[in-house]
Write a protein that holds these residues in place. Sequence first.
Motif, short mmCIF file in Angstrom:
data_model
loop_
_atom_site.label_atom_id
_atom_site.label_comp_id
_atom_site.label_asym_id
_atom_site.label_seq_id
_atom_site.Cartn_x
_atom_site.Cartn_y
_atom_site.Cartn_z
N SER A 1 13.10 -1.36 -26.80
CA SER A 1 14.41 -2.02 -26.89
C SER A 1 14.84 -2.55 -25.52
CB SER A 1 15.47 -1.09 -27.47
OG SER A 1 15.77 -0.06 -26.56
N HIS A 2 14.27 -2.02 -24.46
CA HIS A 2 14.63 -2.51 -23.13
C HIS A 2 14.13 -3.94 -22.90
CE1 HIS A 2 10.49 -1.49 -21.77
NE2 HIS A 2 10.73 -2.31 -20.78
N TYR A 56 19.36 -1.96 -18.64
CA TYR A 56 18.10 -1.38 -19.08
C TYR A 56 17.99 -1.43 -20.61
CZ TYR A 56 14.00 1.73 -18.43
OH TYR A 56 12.74 2.27 -18.41
N HIS A 57 18.95 -0.80 -21.33
CA HIS A 57 18.83 -0.76 -22.80
C HIS A 57 20.07 -1.27 -23.52
CE1 HIS A 57 15.99 2.44 -21.42
NE2 HIS A 57 15.19 1.86 -22.29
N LEU A 104 10.96 10.75 -26.63
CA LEU A 104 11.17 12.21 -26.65
C LEU A 104 9.94 12.92 -27.19
CD1 LEU A 104 14.89 12.31 -27.86
CD2 LEU A 104 14.03 12.66 -25.53
N ARG A 121 7.44 13.05 -24.44
CA ARG A 121 7.78 14.08 -23.44
C ARG A 121 7.37 15.46 -23.93
NH1 ARG A 121 13.97 13.07 -21.29
NH2 ARG A 121 13.79 10.85 -20.77
N GLU A 124 21.43 13.52 -20.17
CA GLU A 124 21.07 12.26 -20.82
C GLU A 124 21.67 12.27 -22.22
OE1 GLU A 124 16.64 11.23 -19.10
OE2 GLU A 124 16.83 12.52 -20.86
N LEU A 125 21.84 11.10 -22.80
CA LEU A 125 22.28 11.03 -24.18
C LEU A 125 21.25 10.19 -24.94
CD1 LEU A 125 25.84 10.47 -25.49
CD2 LEU A 125 23.96 9.13 -26.41
N SER A 126 20.60 10.79 -25.92
CA SER A 126 19.53 10.09 -26.63
C SER A 126 19.99 9.63 -28.00
CB SER A 126 18.31 11.00 -26.78
OG SER A 126 17.79 11.32 -25.50
N ILE A 127 19.43 8.49 -28.44
CA ILE A 127 19.75 7.96 -29.76
C ILE A 127 18.44 7.66 -30.49
CG2 ILE A 127 22.02 7.10 -29.05
CD1 ILE A 127 20.77 4.30 -28.79
N ASN A 128 18.53 6.97 -31.63
CA ASN A 128 17.34 6.76 -32.46
C ASN A 128 16.19 6.09 -31.71
OD1 ASN A 128 18.94 7.77 -34.45
ND2 ASN A 128 19.31 5.82 -35.49
N ILE A 129 16.49 5.11 -30.86
CA ILE A 129 15.43 4.38 -30.16
C ILE A 129 14.59 5.28 -29.27
CG2 ILE A 129 16.52 2.09 -30.09
CD1 ILE A 129 17.43 2.83 -27.17
N ASP A 130 15.11 6.49 -28.96
CA ASP A 130 14.42 7.38 -28.04
C ASP A 130 13.44 8.32 -28.72
OD1 ASP A 130 15.81 6.50 -25.64
OD2 ASP A 130 17.58 7.39 -26.56
N PRO A 172 21.85 0.01 -28.73
CA PRO A 172 20.81 -0.75 -29.43
C PRO A 172 20.28 -0.01 -30.66
CG PRO A 172 19.89 0.26 -27.47
CD PRO A 172 21.35 0.57 -27.46
N ASP A 184 8.63 6.80 -20.68
CA ASP A 184 9.91 6.48 -21.35
C ASP A 184 10.05 4.98 -21.56
OD1 ASP A 184 10.86 9.08 -21.38
OD2 ASP A 184 12.41 8.76 -19.86
N ASN A 185 9.82 4.25 -20.47
CA ASN A 185 9.99 2.80 -20.48
C ASN A 185 9.15 2.15 -21.57
OD1 ASN A 185 8.65 0.11 -19.46
ND2 ASN A 185 10.61 0.17 -18.40
N GLN A 237 21.22 0.69 -33.68
CA GLN A 237 22.01 1.44 -34.65
C GLN A 237 23.47 1.07 -34.50
OE1 GLN A 237 20.73 5.27 -32.95
NE2 GLN A 237 22.90 5.80 -32.73
N ASP A 260 9.94 2.93 -25.45
CA ASP A 260 11.18 2.39 -26.02
C ASP A 260 11.29 0.92 -25.64
OD1 ASP A 260 13.65 1.65 -26.84
OD2 ASP A 260 14.73 2.89 -25.38
N VAL A 315 25.23 6.61 -19.62
CA VAL A 315 25.06 7.94 -20.24
C VAL A 315 23.68 8.13 -20.84
CG1 VAL A 315 27.49 8.29 -20.83
CG2 VAL A 315 25.97 7.14 -22.48
N HIS A 316 22.98 7.03 -21.11
CA HIS A 316 21.70 7.11 -21.81
C HIS A 316 20.61 7.67 -20.90
CE1 HIS A 316 18.07 4.76 -23.54
NE2 HIS A 316 18.26 5.83 -24.28
N ARG A 317 20.25 6.92 -19.88
CA ARG A 317 19.15 7.36 -19.00
C ARG A 317 19.51 7.28 -17.52
NH1 ARG A 317 17.89 9.55 -22.78
NH2 ARG A 317 15.96 9.55 -24.03
N ARG A 318 20.82 7.24 -17.22
CA ARG A 318 21.34 7.27 -15.84
C ARG A 318 21.04 6.00 -15.06
NH1 ARG A 318 24.78 10.48 -16.70
NH2 ARG A 318 25.19 10.89 -14.51
N TYR A 332 21.78 16.97 -14.49
CA TYR A 332 22.44 15.80 -15.07
C TYR A 332 22.03 15.66 -16.54
CZ TYR A 332 17.98 13.44 -14.23
OH TYR A 332 16.67 13.10 -14.21
#
Lengths: 334, 334, 334
Positions: free
Chosen positions: A158-159, C70-71, A322, A325, A312-318, C85, A152-153, C87, A156, C50-53, A310
């Motif tokens: 953007s981190h 992190y992001h 994804l 994965r 997660e919330l994913s956006i374009n950068i993910d 980030p 993941d790290n 968007q 992406d 909310v993104h990756r905890r 739990y």
Amino acid sequence: MTPFAREQWYVIAYAHEVGRELMARTVLGEPIVLYRTEDGKAVALADRCVHRRYPLSESALVGDTVVCGYHGFTYDTKGTCVAVPGQSRIPRTARVAAYPLVEIDGFVWIWIGDPARADETAVPRAEHLTAPGWVTVKGMEPIACDYGLLVDNLMDLSHETYLHGGYIGTPEVAETPITTEVDAEAGVVRVSRHMADAECPPFYSRSTGIDGRIRRHQDIEYFAPCLYLLHSRISPVGQDAPLFRTEITYAITPGKPGEVYDFWAVSRDFAVEDAEVTEFLAKFNHTVVMQDVTALNLLQRALDAEPAGYQELSINIDAGGLAARRMLAGLAAR
Amino acid sequence: MTPFAREQWYVIAYAHEVGRELMARTVLGEPIVLYRTEDGKAVALADRCVHRRYPLSESALVGDTVVCGYHGFTYDTKGTCVAVPGQSRIPRTARVAAYPLVEIDGFVWIWIGDPARADETAVPRAEHLTAPGWVTVKGMEPIACDYGLLVDNLMDLSHETYLHGGYIGTPEVAETPITTEVDAEAGVVRVSRHMADAECPPFYSRSTGIDGRIRRHQDIEYFAPCLYLLHSRISPVGQDAPLFRTEITYAITPGKPGEVYDFWAVSRDFAVEDAEVTEFLAKFNHTVVMQDVTALNLLQRALDAEPAGYQELSINIDAGGLAARRMLAGLAAR
Amino acid sequence: MTPFAREQWYVIAYAHEVGRELMARTVLGEPIVLYRTEDGKAVALADRCVHRRYPLSESALVGDTVVCGYHGFTYDTKGTCVAVPGQSRIPRTARVAAYPLVEIDGFVWIWIGDPARADETAVPRAEHLTAPGWVTVKGMEPIACDYGLLVDNLMDLSHETYLHGGYIGTPEVAETPITTEVDAEAGVVRVSRHMADAECPPFYSRSTGIDGRIRRHQDIEYFAPCLYLLHSRISPVGQDAPLFRTEITYAITPGKPGEVYDFWAVSRDFAVEDAEVTEFLAKFNHTVVMQDVTALNLLQRALDAEPAGYQELSINIDAGGLAARRMLAGLAAR
């Protein structure tokens, strides 16, 4: 937890790490002992004596054989037991697994799976690590996290802006959208981020000498499950040359569940004779890697304490992460 | 895990360890507090106050009574509560278990099981520990392993060659076959290894002064579950006298699951006035014991990480250890 | 384990602890990040992006917003995500929980439960902590125990005689019977112990200057689940005045299961200008609290090792603690 994908090649060590001292590593939960024969050939055996499960890595290397440090069961390079104490007859079942190895590009790759099938899958290449005209700095850090968190790290970037601000990240990295491409057949995920006009972070200003703004291209190729290449291209804004090429390599090798070996290398084809640049990049990139190590150790501890299920919330950068994965889940399910 | 055998005597301490300070040990998972009365009698009580389970070993010893360090519940040497705070009436159920003890041969033996049945079983003896004409060095090391691993270790001395090479092991120990004898009724396993012509290891050359090769007899008697005696007999090859007798004693006391107390002693009937030999044996044997401790801690961690149902492969040298395991399983099942 | 009672106010911090540095605490198993806005208002958000905890407490505080380390997901004081980030569109579900807070009596109280119901329950008061004419010393110690063990500890002061002998305990505390009163509707348990003629412990002799025997009243009010007040009244035997009033306050805040925050304070209305007395009480009471911390850490480890279904034996002194347990069970079951 990200499932383990067997029937795959993984980097177990740098070639220079394996020698005439027995060395223990665990890959996909399998304890392994590594050494070199007197002729220099790398050997990998299961790290548990068949007798009482004593770790063979705590044994003596006698010639090309491993003599168990507890009761002296002795194994050759194929894992066959060739001597036991107190009797001359050796039980036919007395053998430990021997693992196929390939030594290339400065890495020792190990096949985790059915040894008979190792030849069916090509070892991924990172030729720049040993190619003429390139200079490489490198290291390895174990991280106490699910290997999927490291994937993941890296997928992406953007981190970089937040976790590595002032080192390799600038505002443009997080701001610039990515393109993602999945080659399911070849097992490759590609993520690109092209910044036309960006601040130059210290990592590049101090290694290239550029002191203004830059065109910066980040082109990731992830050869699931283990090899990650980041093709980095830098040039001053408004001029095409000189173009500075940096190849950033990661080998992501799952150890035990919740542990991963993070092999990292930075290769460049510029200033190759400049020892100061080499030393700078070695130190500086180690610092950057340790920022990731600290964050991922912390993140894993936080996730371990989360209640099950739990979100997660994913956006374009993910998109890249994804895709990676999904590819890993597919490899593991095969 | 090797099952615990109740209704048995176990060594809980050396006699000299028990005094007017409260002392905590755990045997077969039972927390126990030990002390001596003003008259010098050893006492063992359950180490948990009936009130809120506070460890009585964190209490005050007042005369012959134990006064709980949290709220003052007070117990006599029978475990009967004789005072509680804030009221004169003492609940009838306010008592903790008192354990039968026997003090002999420098050991304090405790009966784990129904106290009414303690008299039915004789306490095993190791008379050389305190007999006139013998000198003993001794110690105790806790090991973080299943107690069965320590039994395995001691029943198969072929490991001396590899784990204790240069100390007590020589090639002949591992090479020489053993004879094994099981006395199921008496609960004893005997293992013998007689070497007619063997190298003399430093342990014996430095304590006996022999500088050539030796006749070396190792005769083990294991009185399951706790007492292990190794009768060691040494003499120079080709002459019957002088015969050097060493009695090596182990008491193997399971603590919590995965923990064992390793009481060890070396007794000799030669050079008994020689303080240098005494000091040498005390230091040297401690080193040897610590080699076992390190190996068994390591082995337990390796086994803990093994998937369930891992296999062992046994050979002739394991006859004694396997017999001991069967005997322990039988005792535990009774 | 004592069940957690939600829909309640808990002390999460002293007011002076919350500032412009992000601060992490866990209450009833919920990880929370605390900070103050530029205007000085305390804010509490869920401590997981909310993104990756990733823990938001490892983030940057930029103005009044929290920027994930992190992001870069960015949250305002209501927990609403205001930037991500790469968007401009922000997912509607991108928000973390914001917790109702009340700052009063030097404490920051947090509402654990449905925020809409926070107004239905009054925040318990401890006005002496900040009232004119009173001086307070205070601290906070985390303890690795079930919070119920700390409630037990404080409801039954007979332990002062044994655990705190020579500090705050004397024989009379354990000897004197208590009276207990339960106000189920108000959610208060009261325990009183009035000693007409008692030894004066150092805590009081050194702070009040009394050098003879004392009349000593201990009146506990426990406002379940979090606030505990001990109204302590001291005067020399045989005279009614001067009467020394000490208010001893505890806030008992469950952290993770098996962890509790022990906020403690000692307030007095005498010798309020005497800095030496203030310093003495701060140091001396810290020592007393640490005696409890050590004992409760130890007790929890002992209980963790007990087989399931262990028994306790309760007597008269436990009336208050048992009433508190029933009240907590009732609150948790609602």
